[in-house]
Design a protein around this motif. Structure first.
Motif, mmCIF file in Angstrom:
data_model
loop_
_atom_site.group_PDB
_atom_site.id
_atom_site.type_symbol
_atom_site.label_atom_id
_atom_site.label_comp_id
_atom_site.label_asym_id
_atom_site.label_seq_id
_atom_site.Cartn_x
_atom_site.Cartn_y
_atom_site.Cartn_z
ATOM 1 N N VAL A 1 1.054 -1.258 -0.018
ATOM 2 C CA VAL A 1 -0.033 0.123 0.116
ATOM 3 C C VAL A 1 0.781 1.144 0.006
ATOM 4 O O VAL A 1 0.713 2.366 -0.738
ATOM 5 C CB VAL A 1 -0.889 0.201 1.398
ATOM 6 C CG1 VAL A 1 -1.672 1.414 1.247
ATOM 7 C CG2 VAL A 1 -1.693 -1.182 1.131
ATOM 8 N N THR A 2 1.809 1.300 0.972
ATOM 9 C CA THR A 2 2.829 2.433 0.875
ATOM 10 C C THR A 2 3.351 2.559 -0.368
ATOM 11 O O THR A 2 3.434 3.795 -1.045
ATOM 12 C CB THR A 2 3.687 2.127 1.848
ATOM 13 O OG1 THR A 2 3.415 1.701 3.282
ATOM 14 C CG2 THR A 2 4.677 3.289 2.165
ATOM 15 N N PHE A 3 3.709 1.492 -0.887
ATOM 16 C CA PHE A 3 4.532 1.840 -2.205
ATOM 17 C C PHE A 3 3.774 2.191 -3.423
ATOM 18 O O PHE A 3 4.158 3.223 -3.914
ATOM 19 C CB PHE A 3 4.845 -0.033 -2.804
ATOM 20 C CG PHE A 3 5.741 0.202 -3.964
ATOM 21 C CD1 PHE A 3 7.212 0.428 -3.874
ATOM 22 C CD2 PHE A 3 5.156 -0.207 -5.176
ATOM 23 C CE1 PHE A 3 7.736 0.565 -5.131
ATOM 24 C CE2 PHE A 3 5.874 -0.253 -6.458
ATOM 25 C CZ PHE A 3 7.381 0.016 -6.413
ATOM 26 N N SER A 4 2.595 1.615 -3.445
ATOM 27 C CA SER A 4 1.480 2.047 -4.469
ATOM 28 C C SER A 4 1.335 3.645 -4.353
ATOM 29 O O SER A 4 1.180 4.383 -5.218
ATOM 30 C CB SER A 4 0.475 1.204 -4.853
ATOM 31 O OG SER A 4 0.130 0.576 -3.628
ATOM 32 N N MET A 5 0.766 3.880 -3.108
ATOM 33 C CA MET A 5 0.441 5.404 -2.758
ATOM 34 C C MET A 5 1.663 6.343 -2.962
ATOM 35 O O MET A 5 1.203 7.022 -3.645
ATOM 36 C CB MET A 5 0.172 5.477 -1.411
ATOM 37 C CG MET A 5 -1.323 4.772 -1.107
ATOM 38 S SD MET A 5 -2.314 5.465 0.346
ATOM 39 C CE MET A 5 -2.367 7.221 0.040
ATOM 40 N N ALA A 6 2.778 5.842 -2.464
ATOM 41 C CA ALA A 6 4.074 6.529 -2.926
ATOM 42 C C ALA A 6 4.311 6.699 -4.283
ATOM 43 O O ALA A 6 4.288 8.125 -4.616
ATOM 44 C CB ALA A 6 5.120 6.074 -2.168
ATOM 45 N N VAL A 7 4.092 5.607 -5.113
ATOM 46 C CA VAL A 7 4.336 5.886 -6.516
ATOM 47 C C VAL A 7 3.394 7.015 -7.016
ATOM 48 O O VAL A 7 3.945 7.679 -8.082
ATOM 49 C CB VAL A 7 4.249 4.644 -7.161
ATOM 50 C CG1 VAL A 7 4.132 4.573 -8.682
ATOM 51 C CG2 VAL A 7 5.351 3.745 -6.925
ATOM 52 N N ALA A 8 2.189 6.850 -6.678
ATOM 53 C CA ALA A 8 1.106 7.642 -7.002
ATOM 54 C C ALA A 8 1.156 9.076 -6.843
ATOM 55 O O ALA A 8 1.249 9.835 -7.885
ATOM 56 C CB ALA A 8 -0.341 7.169 -6.472
ATOM 57 N N TRP A 9 1.557 9.232 -5.630
ATOM 58 C CA TRP A 9 1.888 10.687 -5.220
ATOM 59 C C TRP A 9 3.120 11.105 -5.953
ATOM 60 O O TRP A 9 2.881 12.577 -6.312
ATOM 61 C CB TRP A 9 2.041 10.773 -3.861
ATOM 62 C CG TRP A 9 0.894 10.886 -2.941
ATOM 63 C CD1 TRP A 9 0.317 9.725 -2.044
ATOM 64 C CD2 TRP A 9 -0.095 11.697 -2.953
ATOM 65 N NE1 TRP A 9 -0.929 10.079 -1.751
ATOM 66 C CE2 TRP A 9 -1.075 11.398 -2.046
ATOM 67 C CE3 TRP A 9 -0.119 13.108 -3.222
ATOM 68 C CZ2 TRP A 9 -2.058 12.204 -1.577
ATOM 69 C CZ3 TRP A 9 -1.188 13.901 -2.893
ATOM 70 C CH2 TRP A 9 -2.354 13.428 -1.983
ATOM 71 N N LEU A 10 4.059 10.469 -5.961
ATOM 72 C CA LEU A 10 5.287 10.869 -6.848
ATOM 73 C C LEU A 10 4.903 11.222 -8.168
ATOM 74 O O LEU A 10 5.627 12.312 -8.693
ATOM 75 C CB LEU A 10 6.523 9.726 -6.606
ATOM 76 C CG LEU A 10 6.934 9.567 -5.238
ATOM 77 C CD1 LEU A 10 7.931 8.661 -5.256
ATOM 78 C CD2 LEU A 10 7.588 10.886 -4.458
ATOM 79 N N LEU A 11 3.930 10.445 -8.834
ATOM 80 C CA LEU A 11 3.903 10.634 -10.256
ATOM 81 C C LEU A 11 3.200 12.096 -10.571
ATOM 82 O O LEU A 11 3.497 12.752 -11.344
ATOM 83 C CB LEU A 11 3.326 9.370 -11.004
ATOM 84 C CG LEU A 11 4.207 8.385 -11.451
ATOM 85 C CD1 LEU A 11 3.060 7.200 -11.632
ATOM 86 C CD2 LEU A 11 4.802 8.711 -12.679
ATOM 87 N N VAL A 12 2.210 12.101 -9.467
ATOM 88 C CA VAL A 12 1.455 13.353 -9.596
ATOM 89 C C VAL A 12 2.377 14.421 -9.393
ATOM 90 O O VAL A 12 2.204 15.454 -9.942
ATOM 91 C CB VAL A 12 0.409 13.258 -8.312
ATOM 92 C CG1 VAL A 12 -0.471 14.881 -8.427
ATOM 93 C CG2 VAL A 12 -0.805 12.328 -8.815
ATOM 94 N N TYR A 13 3.109 14.491 -8.112
ATOM 95 C CA TYR A 13 3.895 15.717 -7.872
ATOM 96 C C TYR A 13 4.847 16.082 -9.048
ATOM 97 O O TYR A 13 5.181 17.019 -9.353
ATOM 98 C CB TYR A 13 4.718 15.487 -6.489
ATOM 99 C CG TYR A 13 3.515 15.712 -5.480
ATOM 100 C CD1 TYR A 13 2.969 17.089 -5.395
ATOM 101 C CD2 TYR A 13 3.472 14.882 -4.467
ATOM 102 C CE1 TYR A 13 2.000 17.184 -4.116
ATOM 103 C CE2 TYR A 13 2.573 15.038 -3.234
ATOM 104 C CZ TYR A 13 1.862 16.270 -3.317
ATOM 105 O OH TYR A 13 0.919 16.446 -2.333
ATOM 106 N N SER A 14 5.650 14.947 -9.508
ATOM 107 C CA SER A 14 6.760 15.347 -10.219
ATOM 108 C C SER A 14 7.116 14.000 -11.065
ATOM 109 O O SER A 14 8.070 13.323 -10.396
ATOM 110 C CB SER A 14 7.941 16.034 -9.531
ATOM 111 O OG SER A 14 9.122 15.889 -10.721
ATOM 112 N N PRO A 15 6.690 13.565 -12.172
ATOM 113 C CA PRO A 15 7.195 12.594 -13.147
ATOM 114 C C PRO A 15 8.775 12.450 -13.133
ATOM 115 O O PRO A 15 9.311 11.284 -12.962
ATOM 116 C CB PRO A 15 6.676 12.606 -14.350
ATOM 117 C CG PRO A 15 5.643 13.665 -14.320
ATOM 118 C CD PRO A 15 5.780 14.679 -12.956
#
Ligand SMILES: Nc1ncnc2c1ncn2[C@@H]1O[C@H](COP(=O)(O)OP(=O)(O)O)[C@@H](O)[C@H]1O
Ligand SMILES: [Mg+2]
Length: 774
Positions: free
Chosen positions: A312-326
């Protein structure tokens, strides 16, 4: 002229050629002796062979001198029985001379002062073994790194090769069957874990938002700030409930899995064939039952929560990171390949080491268990120091393997830490440049960094979970070995089989039975053994120690199956009978009867409790229940144990101690006798039942057996060395060289001047002149 007359003319009495050739011997006593020696050598076991060879000598037969020669040789052989004893006596005397005159062998001391248990001698040998162990294990650590590094490299040259590792483990697939029944609870626990992680993962976003409110300060947003704070409080309250529920549920699931695993493993162990136990140590099996099952359940539950949390942490982190700055995400994603590679390499090494570790731990446990249970022997022979040194050696192996596992895990954790920190440095460096360029706010960079940290943690957690999983694979393999190996006996016990309906003839018949223990298949213990025990008959088995008497009782009770021939009970091949039923019809007193650590009453009525649980056919449960108490007392009277039981203050409720250690050997034997009679068997197998009894009690027990046979029609097979017991038998079978060499009544066999007579004479000699045997 007849052949005999011609022969006599050619070889006048007294003119004895030696050594005697088969073509021209004289029928004198001296010649017979020479012939017997030339053909067979002086061992009573080969007497029948000698006589058979003489029978087959055509010349002698035609000369009509056969019967004369046979008699001569017989008398020689009977005397040879004492010659054997003489040989044995010579050997013993030689040993005794050596014993009294020669120095002690190196490393053995008669008197070992207690202080030396931890003294110089042992610590020196201990340190030597430790350094050897260290050398051995450090070699193995590097060897493992080298071998597995190459394998992992080969795997990684193929895309997604690493994923096949997860799928390749059959042991774990088998263990997962034990997890299935807990699916609902596991899903609930995973949901709780999900909720808890979600609450944690909103924090960086909230923190980033708050930072952007206060830098530069926005006083108009104070209300929003308070709302965000209250929102976080509510969120963490939910997280708190979810965390509590998750821990509780996971503990329950873990314990349920180990409970089921333990029961199944124990049941499988008890259902194994006897050769399984011939090959393994008790302590080692107990270790699999306790330590391995705990490792498995712990890893399964702990790892599951860890995996859910990290995923869960991994997928949420990936989602947020992608949203903030690819762009920044790409930098943080660089951590993925080295992490996966490290996880697979470490996993491989740890899996192998942990299997070795559990094996070594089991070996040391087995050693300790055996020595503790055999403390009397250890104490009597003063081998405490030796045993401590041996145990130290085994625990040293355990330590070295644990240390190697620790080194492998340490290197892996350190490398993982370095990789993830490097990605953070990259994020900070590139992120700061983006902030300077105005592409990113400070709050967003802060949130991004926090998510990146979370991403690093989740990745290392996932990799750790994989490491733990591979570590538990060693245990899984050891447990699955027990779960899957040789389930034959189990199916045999549960299979229907035939249960004979009374009244049936409890006749035991061995029909050309040949048998070798599975552990030593080349060593035939019984060869073409045939005999019968009729209902109401007492048949005694006699023979030298190691001639296969006890083996016959094991085969009758189907602890082992013969390789050739057939054993019949009640006219049926025992392999077609229901084994539980068969054993309920047989009363066995083994050579070394074992009592369990319970009361005398429970030990005697053990079959009743077993039948109560399993509903074994043929035990007449209701009848036994109704008269249990009276039955127990009568059985004690019959087995001649009432007299000493009455003297105990607690009577039948006296605890007998581990293996019946608080009773004397004779008392144990009589309780075992009562136990064998409790279920009213139709066939009794008594293996040296009277060996530890005094003459009076022996006569009593024999009288009980005679009454059972002659009045109740019970078939009895007694194994005995005592002549008085043999004399009371209706028939005697004398075993020699794995075959029934002679059979008949005591008087018949004693008159026959054969092996049995030699055996009896030797026993009498021993009895009346015990010193002559020295
Ligand atoms: N579990 C076993 N595995 C291999 N050999 C065995 C086993 N039990 C007994 N034996 C061997 O079988 C032979 C007969 O043993 P046993 O029937 O106990 O003799 P005895 O006539 O003294 O009762 C012995 O040589 C013994 O070493
Ligand atoms: Mg025996």
């Amino acid at each position: 002229m007849s052949h005999a007359a011609r022969w006599r003319a050619m070889h006048p009495r007294g003119a004895v050629p030696a050594p005697a050739p088969a073509s021209g011997p004289a029928p004198s006593l001296t010649l017979a002796q020479a012939l017997a020696r030339a053909l067979a050598m002086p061992t009573s076991g080969t007497a029948s062979v000698v006589l058979r060879r003489i029978d087959s000598c055509v010349y002698l037969r035609s000369a009509g001198a056969l019967s004369c020669l046979r008699n001569c040789v017989r008398s020689t052989l009977v005397r040879n029985a004492s010659t054997i004893a003489q040989t044995q006596r010579d050997r013993v005397a030689r040993g005794l001379r050596w014993y009294s005159s020669s120095p002690l062998p190196p490393g053995v001391s008669q008197e070992q002062p207690r202080a030396r248990i931890h003294g110089n001698g042992s610590s020196q040998s201990q340190s030597q073994s430790q350094s050897a162990g260290r050398r051995r294990s450090s070699n193995s650590a590097w060897r493992l790194l080298h071998v597995h590094g190459r394998k992992v490299w080969r795997r990684f040259r193929r895309p997604w090769g690493a994923l096949t590792v997860l799928n390749s483990n059959t042991s774990f697939r088998r263990i997962l069957e034990f997890v299935k029944p807990q699916t609902n609870l596991l899903i609930a626990a995973s949901l709780c874990q999900f909720v808890q992680t979600m609450t944690t993962m909103t924090f960086p976003a909230a923190a980033g938002k708050i930072m952007d409110m206060i830098e530069p300060p926005h006083p108009e947003l104070m209300d929003q700030l308070a709302m965000v704070a209250w929102g976080l409080v509510a969120l963490f309250a939910v997280g708190c409930v979810a965390a509590s529920a998750r821990v509780t549920l996971m503990t329950i699931v873990g314990e349920r899995i180990s409970r089921r695993l333990r029961i199944d493993v124990f049941a499988k162990i008890l259902g194994k064939r006897m050769e399984f136990f011939d090959r393994r140590h008790t302590g080692e099996l107990v270790n699999r039952l306790s330590a391995d099952t705990t490792v498995i359940s712990r890893v399964l539950t702990d790892n599951l929560s860890r995996t859910v949390r990290s995923s869960v942490t991994f997928s949420m982190a990936v989602a947020w990171l992608l949203v903030y700055s690819p762009k920044l995400f790409l930098i943080s994603a660089m951590v993925l390949p080295p992490t996966a590679g490290l996880a697979v390499l470490a996993g491989r090494i740890v899996r192998q080491l942990s299997r070795q570790y559990m094996d070594a731990l089991a070996a040391s446990t087995a050693h300790a268990a055996e020595k503790i249970s055999g403390i009397r022997t250890v104490r009597l022979f003063g081998t405490e120091e030796l045993e401590i040194t041996r145990y130290a050696k085994k625990t040293e192996d355990v330590y070295q393997l644990a240390k190697n596992t620790g080194i492998a895990e340490g290197i892996y954790t350190g490398a993982l830490y370095f990789v993830s920190q490097m990605s953070l440095v990259g994020i900070l460096y590139c992120g700061s440049r983006l902030v300077m360029d105005g592409e990113l706010s400070v709050g967003t960079l802060s949130a991004f960094t926090m998510y990146a940290i979370n991403l690093g943690f989740s990745l290392s957690n996932l990799a750790n979970a994989y490491g733990q999983f591979t570590k538990a694979q060693g245990s899984a393999m050891r447990v699955v070995e027990i779960l899957d190996e040789d389930p034959i006996l189990h199916s045999e016990r549960n299979s229907a089989g035939v249960c004979l309906v009374p009244p049936y003839k409890a006749r035991l018949e061995f029909d050309k039975v040949s048998f070798a223990y599975p552990m030593a298949p080349q060593n035939l213990i019984l060869q073409n053994v045939s005999f019968t025990v009729e209902p109401g008959e007492i048949v005694a088995l006699a023979g030298a120690s190691g001639s296969g008497k006890s083996t016959i009782t094991y085969l009758t009770a189907r602890l082992y199956d013969p390789q050739q021939g057939m054993i019949r009970f009640g006219g049926h091949d025992i392999q077609t009978l229901n084994s539980d039923w068969l054993r309920s019809q047989i009363g066995v007193v083994p050579q070394d009867p074992l009592l369990f650590d319970d009361t005398i009453a429970k030990n005697i009525t053990i079959r009743r409790h077993a039948a109560h649980l399993s509903g074994t056919p043929g035990t007449q449960q209701e009848h036994v229940d109704a008269n249990a108490d009276a039955h127990l007392r009568h059985i004690c009277d019959l087995a001649t144990c009432s007299d000493f039981i009455e003297k105990f203050p607690q009577g039948l409720d006296t605890l007998v101690g581990e293996r019946g250690s608080s009773l004397s050997g004779g008392q144990r034997q009589r309780i075992a006798f009562a136990r064998s009679l409790y279920h009213k068997p139709r066939l009794l197998l008594m293996d040296e039942l009277t060996s530890q009894l005094d003459a009076e009690n022996e006569a009593m027990v024999s009288y009980a057996i005679q009454s059972l046979a002659h009045e109740e029609g019970v078939s009895v097979l007694v194994i005995a060395h005592r002549l008085s017991t043999l004399r009371r038998a209706d028939r005697i079978l004398f075993l020699a060289d794995g075959a029934v060499a002679e059979q008949g009544t005591y008087d018949e066999l004693s008159q026959r001047r054969g092996l049995f007579r030699g055996y009896v004479e030797a026993s009498q000699k021993q009895r009346f002149h015990p010193t002559s045997a020295q």
